[in-house]
Design an enzyme around this catalytic site. Structure first.
Site, mmCIF file in Angstrom:
data_model
loop_
_atom_site.group_PDB
_atom_site.id
_atom_site.type_symbol
_atom_site.label_atom_id
_atom_site.label_comp_id
_atom_site.label_asym_id
_atom_site.label_seq_id
_atom_site.Cartn_x
_atom_site.Cartn_y
_atom_site.Cartn_z
ATOM 1 C CG HIS A 111 -3.419 -3.629 3.208
ATOM 2 N ND1 HIS A 111 -2.415 -3.215 4.061
ATOM 3 C CD2 HIS A 111 -3.985 -2.503 2.707
ATOM 4 C CE1 HIS A 111 -2.383 -1.895 4.085
ATOM 5 N NE2 HIS A 111 -3.329 -1.437 3.269
ATOM 6 C CD GLU A 125 -1.406 -6.398 5.314
ATOM 7 O OE1 GLU A 125 -1.921 -5.315 5.655
ATOM 8 O OE2 GLU A 125 -0.835 -6.560 4.209
ATOM 9 C CB CYS A 171 -0.991 -0.031 1.153
ATOM 10 S SG CYS A 171 -2.370 1.128 0.955
#
Length: 238
Positions: free
Chosen positions: A216, A218, A113
């Site tokens: 994102h 993650e 990001c």
């Protein structure tokens, strides 16, 4: 366990209030758990630019995280600053020192990001300061639904390293940004874009592993996200 790749992860910083009456660091747990699940050892990094070289001596790869702030437009030569831009100068100074040091060592880098945006700037590119002000009929890049759900799809560029890692050319991603890459840094290539034309990923094919994505991963909302982390950790161990 001694062969674990140590992965430096940049922290966010907050002013007094909320968690503490004094300045404090912050990092979502999934930034670390995604590294652990991919076989790495996460090491969050406090913002000490003078210690950047010491950090880099001790890690095998660098993750530059996102956050609710923006890159200073002055860093990419902009004469004006959009009214929506929010700065965290000390954090940016530290992250630039880490990126520049990692690039000099050809250390694997994963920009996420805002981390992708700063990576592009560090390599000589520019940014869109506010997507709705520059992209007509843009998608909702600041998605209204939770970040552990998809906001829109991205199309990966055939032949890119990211496409090879993902194992396909279209994936669903989460989206939490109002800025994006404008001019791609010299030597880098676009590896993903949204259907409204917004650049969603870049990579530098000259380097061992240098990839930035606008979403994102993650949160691991797709197998492609998990593949990206595994590929990054593998490069860090090579």
């Amino acid at each position: 366990m001694d062969d674990l790749a140590v992965i430096g992860i940049t922290l966010d910083s907050e002013q007094p209030g909320g968690y503490s009456k004094f300045p404090w660091y912050a990092l979502r747990q999934n930034y670390c758990s995604a590294v652990v699940n991919a076989g790495g050892l996460p090491l969050p990094l406090p913002h000490e630019p003078t210690l950047a070289a010491a950090y880099l001596d001790r890690i095998h790869g660098l993750i530059v995280t996102g956050g609710a702030f923006d890159v200073d437009p002055a860093l990419f030569g902009a004469a004006t600053r959009h009214e929506t831009v929010v700065l965290k100068q000390a954090r940016t100074q530290f992250e630039l020192a880490m990126i520049q040091g990692a690039l000099a060592r050809d250390m694997p880098i994963l920009g996420i990001c805002g981390g992708q945006q700063l990576l592009n700037v560090a390599l000589g590119g520019t940014l869109i300061q506010h997507i709705p002000a520059e992209i007509a009929a843009c998608l909702a890049h600041e998605q209204p639904n939770p970040r552990d759900q998809a906001g829109h799809d991205v199309v990966l560029v055939a032949g890119s390293r990211l496409a090879a890692i993902a194992g396909g050319l279209r994936i669903a991603v989460n989206s939490a940004h109002h800025q994006a890459v404008k001019t791609v840094a010299p030597g880098c290539v676009v590896n993903a874009h949204a259907e409204d034309g917004v650049i969603e990923g870049i990579e530098d094919p000259r380097r061992k592993f240098c990839i930035g994505v606008q979403w994102h991963p993650e949160f691991t909302i797709s197998d492609a996200d998990a593949r990206l982390y595994r590929a990054f950790i593998k490069a860090c161990r090579a």
